[in-house]
Scaffold this motif. Sequence first.
Motif, PDB file in Angstrom:
ATOM      1  N   HIS A   4      11.271   2.244  -6.800  1.00 11.01           N
ATOM      2  CA  HIS A   4      11.040   2.762  -8.149  1.00 11.01           C
ATOM      3  C   HIS A   4      11.352   4.252  -8.126  1.00 11.01           C
ATOM      4  CE1 HIS A   4       9.263   3.349 -12.091  1.00 11.01           C
ATOM      5  NE2 HIS A   4       8.565   4.353 -11.587  1.00 11.01           N
ATOM      6  N   THR A  31       1.823   2.392  -8.804  1.00 16.59           N
ATOM      7  CA  THR A  31       0.696   1.479  -8.964  1.00 16.59           C
ATOM      8  C   THR A  31       1.062   0.084  -8.446  1.00 16.59           C
ATOM      9  OG1 THR A  31       1.395   0.737 -11.151  1.00 16.59           O
ATOM     10  CG2 THR A  31      -0.005   2.714 -11.076  1.00 16.59           C
ATOM     11  N   ARG A  32       0.123  -0.805  -8.595  1.00 15.55           N
ATOM     12  CA  ARG A  32       0.358  -2.219  -8.245  1.00 15.55           C
ATOM     13  C   ARG A  32       1.578  -2.775  -8.975  1.00 15.55           C
ATOM     14  NH1 ARG A  32      -5.776  -4.319  -8.990  1.00 15.55           N
ATOM     15  NH2 ARG A  32      -6.475  -3.945  -6.867  1.00 15.55           N
ATOM     16  N   GLU A  33       1.765  -2.322 -10.202  1.00 12.35           N
ATOM     17  CA  GLU A  33       2.887  -2.814 -11.010  1.00 12.35           C
ATOM     18  C   GLU A  33       4.238  -2.507 -10.367  1.00 12.35           C
ATOM     19  OE1 GLU A  33       0.136  -1.237 -12.513  1.00 12.35           O
ATOM     20  OE2 GLU A  33      -0.574  -3.269 -12.948  1.00 12.35           O
ATOM     21  N   HIS A  34       4.256  -1.527  -9.459  1.00 11.37           N
ATOM     22  CA  HIS A  34       5.482  -1.191  -8.731  1.00 11.37           C
ATOM     23  C   HIS A  34       5.559  -1.960  -7.414  1.00 11.37           C
ATOM     24  CE1 HIS A  34       4.663   2.493 -11.197  1.00 11.37           C
ATOM     25  NE2 HIS A  34       5.870   2.159 -11.594  1.00 11.37           N
TER      26      HIS A  34
END
Length: 129
Positions: A4, A31-34
């Motif tokens: 990212h 974050t976790r989303e990455h």
Amino acid sequence: MDYHISNISKVDRGEVQIKGSKGSYIQWLITREHGAEYAVRKFTLDPKGIIPMHTHKYQETVIITKGKCKVCVGDKVFNLKEGDYIFINSQVKHAILNEEESLEFFCIINYTDDMSIKPLDEDCTSRLP
């Protein structure tokens, strides 16, 4: 996600949501989303800004990149400045008090099963010299 890339200026900035916080802002960079197992956050505190005494289950490392502050950890108070960093273990009470200039720091945390923050009705400023 394999990687990212972004720029801090493109990340939304919100107010810190700990009861009693004032003039303090957070940006969630990684974050976790990455796909990360940890989070990288950038904080900005206005002059005299504060993140009051609190605890949480996750560990954190705070790295000061601009300004000076006082960090209350347990029953001690430390003066930190640009280039200083501190590790704060799980469930250790702590607060950050900014001084006269804008303060910026990065905070790296691990994800735990409980990410809640417990505000404490405790004022560490009484310990300041």
